[in-house]
Write an enzyme that holds these catalytic residues in place. Sequence first.
Site, short mmCIF file in Angstrom:
data_model
loop_
_atom_site.label_atom_id
_atom_site.label_comp_id
_atom_site.label_asym_id
_atom_site.label_seq_id
_atom_site.Cartn_x
_atom_site.Cartn_y
_atom_site.Cartn_z
CD GLU A 149 -28.37 -27.51 -25.31
OE1 GLU A 149 -27.59 -27.23 -24.37
OE2 GLU A 149 -28.15 -28.41 -26.13
CD GLU A 267 -26.77 -27.81 -30.24
OE1 GLU A 267 -26.21 -28.59 -29.44
OE2 GLU A 267 -26.88 -26.60 -30.03
#
Length: 481
Positions: A149, A267
């Site tokens: 991220e 995810e």
Amino acid sequence: MSEFINNAFRCIGTGRLSLALRKEYINELRYIQRTIGFEYIRGHGLFSDDIGIYQEREENGKYIIEYNFNYLDQIMDSFKALNIKPFLELDFMPKKLASGKETVFYWEGNITPPKNNNEWVKLVQNTLKHLLKRYGNDVLEWPIEIWNEPNLTNFWKNADKQAYFNFFEETFNAIKKVNKHLKVGGPAICGVKDEEWLQDFISFCESEKLDIDFVTRHFYTVNVVPTEGHYRYPNLRKLKDSLKELEKSRKIIDRSKYKNLPMYITEFNTSYSPDAPLHDTVHNAAYTADMLSKLGDTSELYSYWTFGDVFEEKGIPFTNFYGGFGLLAEHSICKPTYWTFYFYNQLYQYLVEKTDNWIITKNGDGEYTGIIWNYKNEEGYGQDINVSIPQVNGKYSLVLEKVDEKHGNPLLIWHGLGEPASLTKEEVKVLKNSAVPEITAKMVSNLKNAKIKVCPDSVEYFKMKKICGSQDTGYSYSKLI
């Protein structure tokens, strides 16, 4: 008849990798692998100091760099013993190699770029060479993702896009120099400015002629909400609206030279935060069942975050049910969403019917399995649905397994026990006994126009199996009732 492509078990998430040194963690993962079975496992912090690969020491006024693979080997050996392969996520920065002190999480994963790019490259290459030497060509099957991220400031310093792209390129090239067959991808972005980041990442890879092997992103379906004490209580977005993010990502990839390259969701869950009691509910289980029916429309891999509640991003949990991401609560107690995955694992190969509320599959012997889900809408309202099950000729057993508010819902029982923070052995036993579906079974013959009624916030599984032969001589169940 089309084949049902079920990618629900290709990968599962975990907390930071060093948790795999804990007994409770291994117990939970062993249970998951024995009862469901996932192909890959992905977690944070491969290079964090609690695994301790990167080491520096001073000798005669000079700094000597060493690599310590002791904990890494223990973790990877445990995964191998449990028949699960690592999906390698290259982060966070060892503190002695970091260019800054910014960290994330209770366990302080360093989010800054390396102060010395050459030493970062050597760290990556030496780690991969070690893994190849220890585990052989199996490592060539392990996907490698560069960072986590980077489009968020709390995971990559200042969310500096160009700095990440340069970092990605240098790391990518370093990996391919070790072995060109290693599979590498990114950028592991979440839903913040995701279109902009993905488009710019693809353009950068094209301009630098990087032959990436896959593209990764994350997927959560709630909005940001404030905490109340230790907890958050988010509302789920309409799934069809959220899925548009994935459809746009797929289109961005397919407009580029990387058309048809696999997109991996490394995810996904409902809430993005491990303090949302939503994760422990039947509502979560039903919504996740809907997600599992649709994520394969855009993605070749989707990894639920996470398999268990041994997880400490926000610190040590106060109770057994704290809104953690896991399919299992502590003591390997099955949450409702565990059964969603368990049911999907029982589906047959061929697709008979797929709607917004159910999937029905068939095997080559004319037997059927199916999953039905029903959840309340964003305003908390819902109604029963009736599902027609296949018509069959001959004698079958019909097995129904139901998870709803009263069945397979240990959260309700934990609440009834007074929400104890520390469970006794007896309470653990009670909770485990409660954490199973309601099961009914009956024999049916020449079934026609049969329906299953499913209430809101529930997940149901059914199996129709042919009965061959007859009962034992003289046995009559009807004489017992």
